[in-house]
Write a protein that holds these residues in place. Structure first.
Motif, PDB file in Angstrom:
ATOM      1  N   THR A   1       0.827  -1.207   0.000  1.00 58.52           N
ATOM      2  CA  THR A   1       0.000   0.000   0.000  1.00 58.52           C
ATOM      3  C   THR A   1       0.863   1.258   0.000  1.00 58.52           C
ATOM      4  O   THR A   1       0.557   2.233  -0.696  1.00 58.52           O
ATOM      5  CB  THR A   1      -0.925   0.004   1.239  1.00 58.52           C
ATOM      6  OG1 THR A   1      -1.751  -1.156   1.205  1.00 58.52           O
ATOM      7  CG2 THR A   1      -1.800   1.249   1.264  1.00 58.52           C
ATOM      8  N   PHE A   2       1.942   1.241   0.768  1.00 63.16           N
ATOM      9  CA  PHE A   2       2.870   2.372   0.797  1.00 63.16           C
ATOM     10  C   PHE A   2       3.421   2.631  -0.601  1.00 63.16           C
ATOM     11  O   PHE A   2       3.465   3.786  -1.060  1.00 63.16           O
ATOM     12  CB  PHE A   2       4.002   2.079   1.779  1.00 63.16           C
ATOM     13  CG  PHE A   2       4.936   3.231   2.011  1.00 63.16           C
ATOM     14  CD1 PHE A   2       4.747   4.087   3.090  1.00 63.16           C
ATOM     15  CD2 PHE A   2       6.001   3.484   1.165  1.00 63.16           C
ATOM     16  CE1 PHE A   2       5.597   5.154   3.318  1.00 63.16           C
ATOM     17  CE2 PHE A   2       6.860   4.546   1.374  1.00 63.16           C
ATOM     18  CZ  PHE A   2       6.660   5.381   2.460  1.00 63.16           C
ATOM     19  N   GLY A   3       3.842   1.572  -1.277  1.00 60.59           N
ATOM     20  CA  GLY A   3       4.372   1.729  -2.626  1.00 60.59           C
ATOM     21  C   GLY A   3       3.324   2.218  -3.608  1.00 60.59           C
ATOM     22  O   GLY A   3       3.607   3.076  -4.456  1.00 60.59           O
ATOM     23  N   ARG A   4       2.095   1.698  -3.490  1.00 56.62           N
ATOM     24  CA  ARG A   4       1.026   2.115  -4.407  1.00 56.62           C
ATOM     25  C   ARG A   4       0.669   3.588  -4.214  1.00 56.62           C
ATOM     26  O   ARG A   4       0.534   4.332  -5.186  1.00 56.62           O
ATOM     27  CB  ARG A   4      -0.208   1.231  -4.178  1.00 56.62           C
ATOM     28  CG  ARG A   4      -1.439   1.636  -4.972  1.00 56.62           C
ATOM     29  CD  ARG A   4      -2.551   0.614  -4.808  1.00 56.62           C
ATOM     30  NE  ARG A   4      -2.872   0.361  -3.409  1.00 56.62           N
ATOM     31  CZ  ARG A   4      -3.648   1.155  -2.670  1.00 56.62           C
ATOM     32  NH1 ARG A   4      -4.170   2.252  -3.193  1.00 56.62           N
ATOM     33  NH2 ARG A   4      -3.909   0.844  -1.410  1.00 56.62           N
ATOM     34  N   LEU A   5       0.530   4.014  -2.956  1.00 58.06           N
ATOM     35  CA  LEU A   5       0.191   5.408  -2.685  1.00 58.06           C
ATOM     36  C   LEU A   5       1.322   6.347  -3.082  1.00 58.06           C
ATOM     37  O   LEU A   5       1.079   7.479  -3.523  1.00 58.06           O
ATOM     38  CB  LEU A   5      -0.140   5.587  -1.199  1.00 58.06           C
ATOM     39  CG  LEU A   5      -1.421   4.922  -0.699  1.00 58.06           C
ATOM     40  CD1 LEU A   5      -1.557   5.090   0.808  1.00 58.06           C
ATOM     41  CD2 LEU A   5      -2.647   5.492  -1.398  1.00 58.06           C
ATOM     42  N   THR A   6       2.566   5.884  -2.931  1.00 61.84           N
ATOM     43  CA  THR A   6       3.709   6.706  -3.332  1.00 61.84           C
ATOM     44  C   THR A   6       3.793   6.821  -4.847  1.00 61.84           C
ATOM     45  O   THR A   6       4.001   7.913  -5.392  1.00 61.84           O
ATOM     46  CB  THR A   6       5.008   6.107  -2.771  1.00 61.84           C
ATOM     47  OG1 THR A   6       4.924   6.034  -1.344  1.00 61.84           O
ATOM     48  CG2 THR A   6       6.207   6.959  -3.167  1.00 61.84           C
ATOM     49  N   ALA A   7       3.622   5.698  -5.546  1.00 60.42           N
ATOM     50  CA  ALA A   7       3.704   5.710  -7.012  1.00 60.42           C
ATOM     51  C   ALA A   7       2.596   6.549  -7.633  1.00 60.42           C
ATOM     52  O   ALA A   7       2.805   7.209  -8.664  1.00 60.42           O
ATOM     53  CB  ALA A   7       3.639   4.282  -7.536  1.00 60.42           C
TER      54      ALA A   7
END
Length: 259
Positions: A47-53
């Motif tokens: 989720t962290f990666g998705r929200l950052t991307a």
């Protein structure tokens, strides 16, 4: 620092995170809590990666950092100025110390309704509240730092012909700086706590506090933890990139504290 020592230091610093992560993962996979409420670290990282991307998390972080920077700058400037004034003037100390002593223990969130009523919803009330709450530890530590400068240093400088301005710049300020830096650290922690809470109360459209509280309404624990992780990473970056270099080039270099 030699390579083995550096690796040992890194391993020692990473050990607490590994232990906490292992405990979290064990609890998450034990089935005692619903996965939606207690996700695994893999899900949080995804989720962290998705929200950052997607740019959502950086946008929230940038808005929060802007408010934090403005509020903390107010707290640092006002706090150091008031602390120095209290330490150098008995009349100012007598007038201001009781007010600071009464205001400092009050939880920052208790001031939020007043500031939002006085200055309205949005950024202005949030920034002023952050500055007001974060100023208290800066004031108290600056005042304490100046008061604890050794009398023998002051007398020695005066004997050598130092005037008031030179005495302040070369003796009082360096002697008080360890306490001032401690006050700034504590003030920054206060600023983070109140800002994350007030971002929801102030009805701002973006911010890590808004993200965390908004995700709670949808039981989106992954997004909540991603926001909390971003706050931790920003705090770590501020410590490593701002406070530690400042200490190295001032109080450590001057021999005021050990490295």
């Amino acid at each position: 620092m030699q390579a083995p020592s550096r690796w040992r230091a890194l391993a020692g610093g990473a050990l607490p995170f590994v232990v906490v992560g292992a405990i979290w993962e064990g609890v998450a996979r034990s089935g005692r809590f619903p996965p939606r409420l207690f996700p695994t670290l893999e899900e949080v990282a995804r989720t962290f990666g998705r929200l950052t991307a997607s740019g959502i998390l950086p946008h929230h972080a940038a808005e929060t950092l802007a408010r934090l920077g403005a509020g903390f700058a107010l707290a640092a400037l006002a706090g150091i100025a008031v602390g120095l004034l209290m330490a150098r003037s008995r009349s100012a100390e007598s007038a201001l110390l009781p007010l600071v002593s009464i205001g400092a223990p009050v939880p920052g969130l208790a001031y939020a309704p007043l500031f939002l009523l006085w200055f309205g919803l949005g950024n202005v009330g949030s920034v002023l509240l952050v500055g007001f709450v974060a100023a208290f530890p800066v004031i108290l530590n600056t005042w304490t730092g100046v008061k604890t400068v050794k009398e023998i240093w002051l007398r020695a400088a005066q004997v050598m012909g130092a005037g008031e301005r030179r005495l302040f710049r070369q003796v009082i300020l360096p002697g008080a700086l360890p306490h001032i830096l401690t006050g700034l650290r504590l003030g920054l922690a206060q600023a983070w706590r109140i800002l994350v809470a007030v971002e929801m109360l102030a009805a701002v459209p973006w911010g890590l506090g808004w993200l965390i509280f908004g995700a709670r309404e949808f039981l989106d624990t992954d997004a909540m933890l991603a926001g909390i992780a971003m706050i931790g990473l920003i705090g770590l970056a501020l410590e490593k990139l701002a406070f530690q270099p400042l200490e190295r080039y001032t109080v450590v270099r001057w021999g005021m504290v050990s490295a």
